[in-house]
Design a protein around this motif. Structure first.
Motif, PDB file in Angstrom:
ATOM      1  N   GLY A 111       0.829  -1.255   0.063  1.00 53.74           N
ATOM      2  CA  GLY A 111       0.066  -0.022  -0.056  1.00 53.74           C
ATOM      3  C   GLY A 111       0.855   1.385   0.034  1.00 53.74           C
ATOM      4  O   GLY A 111       0.622   2.037  -0.494  1.00 53.74           O
ATOM      5  N   ALA A 112       1.938   1.210   0.864  1.00 53.10           N
ATOM      6  CA  ALA A 112       2.947   2.309   0.701  1.00 53.10           C
ATOM      7  C   ALA A 112       3.575   2.667  -0.461  1.00 53.10           C
ATOM      8  O   ALA A 112       3.615   3.663  -0.844  1.00 53.10           O
ATOM      9  CB  ALA A 112       3.778   2.333   1.917  1.00 53.10           C
ATOM     10  N   LEU A 113       4.054   1.564  -1.044  1.00 55.05           N
ATOM     11  CA  LEU A 113       4.579   1.995  -2.611  1.00 55.05           C
ATOM     12  C   LEU A 113       3.532   2.252  -3.465  1.00 55.05           C
ATOM     13  O   LEU A 113       3.904   3.069  -4.473  1.00 55.05           O
ATOM     14  CB  LEU A 113       5.276   0.490  -2.796  1.00 55.05           C
ATOM     15  CG  LEU A 113       6.256   0.587  -3.843  1.00 55.05           C
ATOM     16  CD1 LEU A 113       7.452   1.359  -3.484  1.00 55.05           C
ATOM     17  CD2 LEU A 113       6.672  -0.785  -4.286  1.00 55.05           C
ATOM     18  N   ARG A 114       2.456   1.780  -3.418  1.00 53.07           N
ATOM     19  CA  ARG A 114       1.460   2.065  -4.293  1.00 53.07           C
ATOM     20  C   ARG A 114       1.248   3.835  -4.315  1.00 53.07           C
ATOM     21  O   ARG A 114       0.992   4.302  -5.386  1.00 53.07           O
ATOM     22  CB  ARG A 114      -0.011   1.434  -4.201  1.00 53.07           C
ATOM     23  CG  ARG A 114      -0.032  -0.019  -4.767  1.00 53.07           C
ATOM     24  CD  ARG A 114      -1.513  -0.472  -4.773  1.00 53.07           C
ATOM     25  NE  ARG A 114      -2.290  -0.356  -3.558  1.00 53.07           N
ATOM     26  CZ  ARG A 114      -2.907   0.494  -3.115  1.00 53.07           C
ATOM     27  NH1 ARG A 114      -3.022   1.482  -3.968  1.00 53.07           N
ATOM     28  NH2 ARG A 114      -3.576   0.637  -2.103  1.00 53.07           N
ATOM     29  N   THR A 115       0.970   4.045  -2.926  1.00 50.91           N
ATOM     30  CA  THR A 115       0.761   5.831  -2.965  1.00 50.91           C
ATOM     31  C   THR A 115       2.039   6.442  -3.523  1.00 50.91           C
ATOM     32  O   THR A 115       1.822   7.461  -4.116  1.00 50.91           O
ATOM     33  CB  THR A 115       0.739   5.971  -1.306  1.00 50.91           C
ATOM     34  OG1 THR A 115      -0.213   5.182  -0.911  1.00 50.91           O
ATOM     35  CG2 THR A 115       0.795   7.369  -1.049  1.00 50.91           C
ATOM     36  N   VAL A 116       3.282   5.991  -3.355  1.00 50.48           N
ATOM     37  CA  VAL A 116       4.495   6.700  -3.629  1.00 50.48           C
ATOM     38  C   VAL A 116       4.299   6.814  -5.405  1.00 50.48           C
ATOM     39  O   VAL A 116       4.616   7.496  -5.990  1.00 50.48           O
ATOM     40  CB  VAL A 116       5.916   5.974  -3.439  1.00 50.48           C
ATOM     41  CG1 VAL A 116       7.045   6.462  -4.108  1.00 50.48           C
ATOM     42  CG2 VAL A 116       5.871   6.486  -1.942  1.00 50.48           C
ATOM     43  N   HIS A 117       3.882   5.544  -5.914  1.00 44.89           N
ATOM     44  CA  HIS A 117       3.920   5.411  -7.358  1.00 44.89           C
ATOM     45  C   HIS A 117       2.648   5.840  -7.934  1.00 44.89           C
ATOM     46  O   HIS A 117       2.675   5.473  -9.265  1.00 44.89           O
ATOM     47  CB  HIS A 117       4.491   3.867  -8.078  1.00 44.89           C
ATOM     48  CG  HIS A 117       5.784   3.767  -7.531  1.00 44.89           C
ATOM     49  ND1 HIS A 117       6.905   3.947  -8.394  1.00 44.89           N
ATOM     50  CD2 HIS A 117       6.416   3.041  -6.505  1.00 44.89           C
ATOM     51  CE1 HIS A 117       8.030   3.788  -8.053  1.00 44.89           C
ATOM     52  NE2 HIS A 117       7.919   3.256  -6.692  1.00 44.89           N
ATOM     53  N   LYS A 118       1.722   6.180  -7.204  1.00 39.20           N
ATOM     54  CA  LYS A 118       0.512   6.553  -7.829  1.00 39.20           C
ATOM     55  C   LYS A 118      -0.144   5.411  -8.667  1.00 39.20           C
ATOM     56  O   LYS A 118      -0.754   5.794  -9.612  1.00 39.20           O
ATOM     57  CB  LYS A 118       0.321   7.958  -8.525  1.00 39.20           C
ATOM     58  CG  LYS A 118       0.962   9.033  -7.725  1.00 39.20           C
ATOM     59  CD  LYS A 118       1.159  10.294  -8.617  1.00 39.20           C
ATOM     60  CE  LYS A 118       1.706  11.351  -7.650  1.00 39.20           C
ATOM     61  NZ  LYS A 118       1.714  12.701  -8.740  1.00 39.20           N
ATOM     62  N   ILE A 119      -0.114   4.348  -7.797  1.00 40.16           N
ATOM     63  CA  ILE A 119      -0.894   3.169  -8.517  1.00 40.16           C
ATOM     64  C   ILE A 119      -2.441   2.819  -7.925  1.00 40.16           C
ATOM     65  O   ILE A 119      -2.385   2.665  -6.650  1.00 40.16           O
ATOM     66  CB  ILE A 119      -0.131   1.890  -8.490  1.00 40.16           C
ATOM     67  CG1 ILE A 119       1.183   1.990  -9.000  1.00 40.16           C
ATOM     68  CG2 ILE A 119      -0.954   0.564  -8.923  1.00 40.16           C
ATOM     69  CD1 ILE A 119       2.197   0.693  -8.818  1.00 40.16           C
ATOM     70  N   HIS A 120      -3.504   3.055  -8.776  1.00 43.34           N
ATOM     71  CA  HIS A 120      -4.693   2.980  -8.158  1.00 43.34           C
ATOM     72  C   HIS A 120      -4.915   1.429  -7.449  1.00 43.34           C
ATOM     73  O   HIS A 120      -4.598   0.559  -7.997  1.00 43.34           O
ATOM     74  CB  HIS A 120      -5.618   3.091  -9.340  1.00 43.34           C
ATOM     75  CG  HIS A 120      -7.072   3.037  -8.894  1.00 43.34           C
ATOM     76  ND1 HIS A 120      -7.556   4.041  -7.967  1.00 43.34           N
ATOM     77  CD2 HIS A 120      -8.271   2.368  -9.339  1.00 43.34           C
ATOM     78  CE1 HIS A 120      -8.854   3.768  -7.986  1.00 43.34           C
ATOM     79  NE2 HIS A 120      -9.002   2.537  -8.689  1.00 43.34           N
ATOM     80  N   GLY A 121      -5.457   1.695  -6.250  1.00 41.74           N
ATOM     81  CA  GLY A 121      -5.622   0.376  -5.696  1.00 41.74           C
ATOM     82  C   GLY A 121      -6.909  -0.350  -5.730  1.00 41.74           C
ATOM     83  O   GLY A 121      -7.882   0.214  -6.268  1.00 41.74           O
TER      84      GLY A 121
END
Length: 204
Positions: A111-121
């Motif tokens: 989840g933290a890495l998705r936030t950094v790379h702006k990957i929709h969850g």
């Protein structure tokens, strides 16, 4: 000064050379931050009255020198819209991939890495019923997960996997096919009675 040496090191400047030269030539180093341009500004004052300026990109939150493998990011992008962070973490761990710091994956790290790379969850509310997990498919068919795995193994029920070892994605419409609904259930070993067959335990 420790911040100065770390920033200079980001530009692959020899720390030993900088330290040696600075003792003889540098009188002061002033550090400032340009938030609008997201840059760190170093103003170096030299002996003799001259000065020079060095601008370095300011790291984004969550960035560090230990980069996450691109293969792990690719898996994350492929799975993020359909699978939870816990599913993605489990898949990455099964594939033997690690974080940039050499650690195993957890839902929190994904989840933290998705936030950094702006990957929709993944959001469960967005599921429209078109695609199902193996457990959801079993529930809809009214059978066990083991039977669904057998249907998949026998090639009766098609599935998709974004990468090897990722969870199966099953199209809901495929559950309505005759070959799926009429697939014979396992009834144990077949027993054929032969003529003139003698019993091993005849009645006494």
């Amino acid at each position: 000064m420790p911040l100065t040496w770390r920033l200079l090191g980001a530009h692959q400047t020899s720390i030993r050379g900088v330290a040696s030269n600075s003792c003889a030539l540098v009188t002061d180093i002033v550090t400032d931050v340009d938030e609008e341009q997201r840059e760190v500004i170093l103003t170096i004052h030299w002996k003799g009255g001259q000065h020079s300026q060095l601008r370095i990109r300011k790291p984004n939150p969550g960035e560090h020198g230990q980069k996450t493998p691109e293969a792990a990011l690719a898996v994350m992008r492929s799975m993020a819209t359909r699978w939870s962070d816990a599913d993605i973490a489990a898949t990455l761990n099964r594939m033997g991939m690690q974080t940039g710091q050499g650690k195993t994956w957890t839902a929190r790290r994904v989840g933290a890495l998705r936030t950094v790379h702006k990957i929709h969850g993944y959001r469960s509310a967005e599921k429209n019923g078109e695609w199902l997990t193996l457990t959801e498919a079993a529930k809809k068919l009214g059978v066990t997960a083991h039977r669904v795995r057998r249907l998949i193994k026998e090639g009766v029920l098609p599935t998709e996997q974004v990468v090897p070892d990722a969870p199966h994605q099953i199209r809901a419409a495929d559950l309505e096919k005759d070959e799926v609904t009429q697939f014979p259930r396992y009834r144990g070993p077949c027993r054929i009675k032969m003529e003139n067959q003698k019993s091993l335990f005849p009645d006494v």
